[in-house]
Design a protein around this motif. Sequence first.
Motif, PDB file in Angstrom:
ATOM      1  N   THR A  27      51.076  92.655  17.071  1.00 11.17           N
ATOM      2  CA  THR A  27      51.143  92.546  18.541  1.00 11.17           C
ATOM      3  C   THR A  27      51.656  91.178  18.972  1.00 11.17           C
ATOM      4  O   THR A  27      52.519  91.076  19.840  1.00 11.17           O
ATOM      5  CB  THR A  27      49.738  92.785  19.141  1.00 11.17           C
ATOM      6  OG1 THR A  27      49.324  94.090  18.749  1.00 11.17           O
ATOM      7  CG2 THR A  27      49.737  92.672  20.653  1.00 11.17           C
TER       8      THR A  27
ATOM      9  N   GLY B 151      40.933  89.901  23.165  1.00 10.15           N
ATOM     10  CA  GLY B 151      41.102  91.116  22.356  1.00 10.15           C
ATOM     11  C   GLY B 151      40.017  91.303  21.306  1.00 10.15           C
ATOM     12  O   GLY B 151      39.745  92.423  20.883  1.00 10.15           O
TER      13      GLY B 151
ATOM     14  N   ILE C 110      40.506  93.660  18.371  1.00 18.14           N
ATOM     15  CA  ILE C 110      40.211  95.045  18.798  1.00 18.14           C
ATOM     16  C   ILE C 110      38.702  95.326  18.745  1.00 18.14           C
ATOM     17  O   ILE C 110      38.220  96.164  17.966  1.00 18.14           O
ATOM     18  CB  ILE C 110      40.997  96.141  18.039  1.00 18.14           C
ATOM     19  CG1 ILE C 110      42.436  95.706  17.704  1.00 18.14           C
ATOM     20  CG2 ILE C 110      41.011  97.427  18.871  1.00 18.14           C
ATOM     21  CD1 ILE C 110      43.288  96.805  17.075  1.00 18.14           C
ATOM     22  N   ALA C 111      37.969  94.591  19.580  1.00 15.31           N
ATOM     23  CA  ALA C 111      36.532  94.873  19.807  1.00 15.31           C
ATOM     24  C   ALA C 111      35.663  94.627  18.577  1.00 15.31           C
ATOM     25  O   ALA C 111      34.649  95.304  18.394  1.00 15.31           O
ATOM     26  CB  ALA C 111      36.339  96.307  20.314  1.00 15.31           C
TER      27      ALA C 111
ATOM     28  N   GLY D 126      38.788 104.612  23.810  1.00 17.85           N
ATOM     29  CA  GLY D 126      39.345 103.283  23.564  1.00 17.85           C
ATOM     30  C   GLY D 126      40.855 103.259  23.601  1.00 17.85           C
ATOM     31  O   GLY D 126      41.468 102.918  24.613  1.00 17.85           O
ATOM     32  N   GLU D 127      41.490 103.652  22.480  1.00 23.52           N
ATOM     33  CA  GLU D 127      42.956 103.617  22.424  1.00 23.52           C
ATOM     34  C   GLU D 127      43.563 104.497  23.513  1.00 23.52           C
ATOM     35  O   GLU D 127      44.685 104.261  23.956  1.00 23.52           O
ATOM     36  CB  GLU D 127      43.457 104.091  21.051  1.00 23.52           C
ATOM     37  CG  GLU D 127      42.856 103.372  19.864  1.00 23.52           C
ATOM     38  CD  GLU D 127      43.151 101.890  19.878  1.00 23.52           C
ATOM     39  OE1 GLU D 127      42.166 101.116  19.880  1.00 23.52           O
ATOM     40  OE2 GLU D 127      44.322 101.512  19.919  1.00 23.52           O
TER      41      GLU D 127
ATOM     42  N   GLN E 102      34.304 101.699  18.980  1.00 26.01           N
ATOM     43  CA  GLN E 102      34.842 100.640  19.861  1.00 26.01           C
ATOM     44  C   GLN E 102      33.835 100.210  20.934  1.00 26.01           C
ATOM     45  O   GLN E 102      33.829  99.072  21.376  1.00 26.01           O
ATOM     46  CB  GLN E 102      36.153 101.107  20.518  1.00 26.01           C
ATOM     47  CG  GLN E 102      36.907  99.985  21.187  1.00 26.01           C
ATOM     48  CD  GLN E 102      38.406 100.194  21.323  1.00 26.01           C
ATOM     49  OE1 GLN E 102      39.030  99.555  22.135  1.00 26.01           O
ATOM     50  NE2 GLN E 102      39.019 101.045  20.542  1.00 26.01           N
TER      51      GLN E 102
ATOM     52  N   LYS F 251      33.546  98.234  13.672  1.00 21.48           N
ATOM     53  CA  LYS F 251      34.052  97.117  14.483  1.00 21.48           C
ATOM     54  C   LYS F 251      33.015  96.003  14.740  1.00 21.48           C
ATOM     55  O   LYS F 251      32.821  95.152  13.902  1.00 21.48           O
ATOM     56  CB  LYS F 251      34.612  97.659  15.798  1.00 21.48           C
ATOM     57  CG  LYS F 251      35.943  98.429  15.600  1.00 21.48           C
ATOM     58  CD  LYS F 251      36.578  98.737  16.926  1.00 21.48           C
ATOM     59  CE  LYS F 251      37.846  99.547  16.823  1.00 21.48           C
ATOM     60  NZ  LYS F 251      39.021  98.783  16.484  1.00 21.48           N
TER      61      LYS F 251
ATOM     62  N   LEU G  88      45.746  93.054  24.937  1.00 23.70           N
ATOM     63  CA  LEU G  88      46.148  94.275  24.241  1.00 23.70           C
ATOM     64  C   LEU G  88      46.527  95.331  25.271  1.00 23.70           C
ATOM     65  O   LEU G  88      46.052  95.294  26.407  1.00 23.70           O
ATOM     66  CB  LEU G  88      44.978  94.823  23.409  1.00 23.70           C
ATOM     67  CG  LEU G  88      44.271  93.848  22.466  1.00 23.70           C
ATOM     68  CD1 LEU G  88      43.084  94.526  21.805  1.00 23.70           C
ATOM     69  CD2 LEU G  88      45.238  93.347  21.408  1.00 23.70           C
TER      70      LEU G  88
ATOM     71  N   ALA H 239      47.013  99.749  25.792  1.00 21.15           N
ATOM     72  CA  ALA H 239      46.449 101.002  25.278  1.00 21.15           C
ATOM     73  C   ALA H 239      46.941 102.129  26.166  1.00 21.15           C
ATOM     74  O   ALA H 239      47.770 101.928  27.052  1.00 21.15           O
ATOM     75  CB  ALA H 239      44.914 100.944  25.294  1.00 21.15           C
TER      76      ALA H 239
ATOM     77  N   ARG I 258      44.251  96.370  28.380  1.00 18.63           N
ATOM     78  CA  ARG I 258      42.804  96.433  28.129  1.00 18.63           C
ATOM     79  C   ARG I 258      42.281  95.058  27.744  1.00 18.63           C
ATOM     80  O   ARG I 258      42.969  94.292  27.068  1.00 18.63           O
ATOM     81  CB  ARG I 258      42.487  97.464  27.061  1.00 18.63           C
ATOM     82  CG  ARG I 258      43.161  97.222  25.748  1.00 18.63           C
ATOM     83  CD  ARG I 258      42.573  98.096  24.678  1.00 18.63           C
ATOM     84  NE  ARG I 258      43.504  98.279  23.578  1.00 18.63           N
ATOM     85  CZ  ARG I 258      43.176  98.817  22.428  1.00 18.63           C
ATOM     86  NH1 ARG I 258      41.950  99.221  22.214  1.00 18.63           N
ATOM     87  NH2 ARG I 258      44.059  98.942  21.464  1.00 18.63           N
TER      88      ARG I 258
ATOM     89  N   LEU J  97      39.060  92.883  26.078  1.00 22.89           N
ATOM     90  CA  LEU J  97      37.887  92.951  25.195  1.00 22.89           C
ATOM     91  C   LEU J  97      37.506  91.535  24.761  1.00 22.89           C
ATOM     92  O   LEU J  97      37.567  91.215  23.569  1.00 22.89           O
ATOM     93  CB  LEU J  97      38.243  93.771  23.946  1.00 22.89           C
ATOM     94  CG  LEU J  97      38.523  95.264  24.106  1.00 22.89           C
ATOM     95  CD1 LEU J  97      39.360  95.794  22.944  1.00 22.89           C
ATOM     96  CD2 LEU J  97      37.215  96.042  24.222  1.00 22.89           C
TER      97      LEU J  97
END
Length: 445
Positions: free
Chosen positions: A42, A67, A70-71, A235-236, A267, A293, A407, A409, A417, A419
């Motif tokens: 990313t 981010g 990712i959580a 989530g995604e 998540q 996660k 991020l 999604a 998003r 996080l």
Amino acid sequence: MTTGTSQGIEQRRVLRTEIPGPRSRELHARKVAAVASGVGTTLPAYVVRAGGGIVVDVDDNQLIDFGSGIAVTNVGNSAPRVVDAVRAQVDDFTHTCFMITPYESYVAVAERLNELTPGDHEKRTALFNSGAEAVENAVKIARHHTGRSAVVAFDHAYHGRTNLTMALTAKNMPYKHRFGPFAGEVHRVPMAYPYRWPSGSATCADEAFEAFTATVRVQVGSDNVAAVIVEPIQGEGGFIVPAPGFLRRVAQWCAAEGILLIVDEIQTGFCRTGDWFASTHEGIVPDLITTAKGIAGGLPLAAVTGRAEIMDSVHVGGLGGTYGGNPVACAAALAAIDTMQAEDLCGAARRIESTMLTRLAALAAKFDQVGEVRGRGAMLAVEFAEPTPALAGAVSAACHRTGLITLTAGTFGNVLRFLPPLVIGDDLLIEGLDILDAAFQEVLS
Ligand SMILES: Cc1ncc(COP(=O)(O)O)c(C=O)c1O
């Protein structure tokens, strides 16, 4: 919390070069030559250190982290208790395989998860390495216990990248495209997605519930269904919060039909949404819950926790894996859970929500390209009305250039998003929101 230092890293943004800087660009050229291109990146700023809510790159830039990998780093990056526990465990032993010669920390993690997950029934837990592996095992357990094979998943769902979890995941690109054939006996039903429900949000819960029950009854047959699997906030899929009451009705209906409810909290778990688990907000008690996660402060660990009679229905040797519940990951998980409890990170997530929602609502009021602001706790999102990735991608890229890790999604790629680590200081959170404001201004005005 106010800004200071965390793990010796000052909690503020520092830009010394453009992002990514020259040393990151050199490393990225090596990455392109050495790493399979299917593994995307990313923001190619190569990391050397991270602490609290700051990520430091090889060019000595300090980026603000919205981010959490990712959580994952809910307790912050390099959280002190986690670092100490991991060091101590590595000194003692790194691996024996719990299935060969066991150790206490695996049992202790299972005890903590049995206690913390929703419901006061008797529970059992099994540990794995990744979220996808936990989902695979939850489905195995549900099938074994019920003697049924069908599994029902929702539109916009994301459950992983292995063969069965690809089948459960809704979105083709990039997750499934040309990777089939997929595991069978997976059936898809609509999600109660209020913002995009064709007849409007007011009718969303009722109509989605009708469509769900009709599909299961007519196309699959309730008594063929082992489990319904659902993320309590997708989530995604774009941080979709199901229409109020929808999940409760799904849970009640499943119970009446003898179908197990697997709630995927991979998540949403571990204080992310302002409670230990997002199921609690929905008033549902899963039969099986998958976690990963945030569980271990950055080390790979995942779990299936569920009703004792369901979990214990599987024969000895039917569950496991070489590394599942690795002792280093278990030590990290116990320290991460201690941190969440000692620092009241559920309360921290709720405080992040109140600061961020005000600012995100102001952006929505100012820019009519914004369709909806939604989420819970420190799991918040902005969905652009236009169902294409253009605006979310451009705003995110502007954030990256100016030192904020964000991020995107969403099924249409049109969701930004957020996080942040739950330990993020107020000053750093506000600095990140100021950068986001500027990025909106640059891209949308
Ligand atoms: C809800 C959910 N389930 C499953 C997964 C898969 O987890 P992992 O990437 O650890 O396999 C993810 C990862 O993003 C997720 O968000």
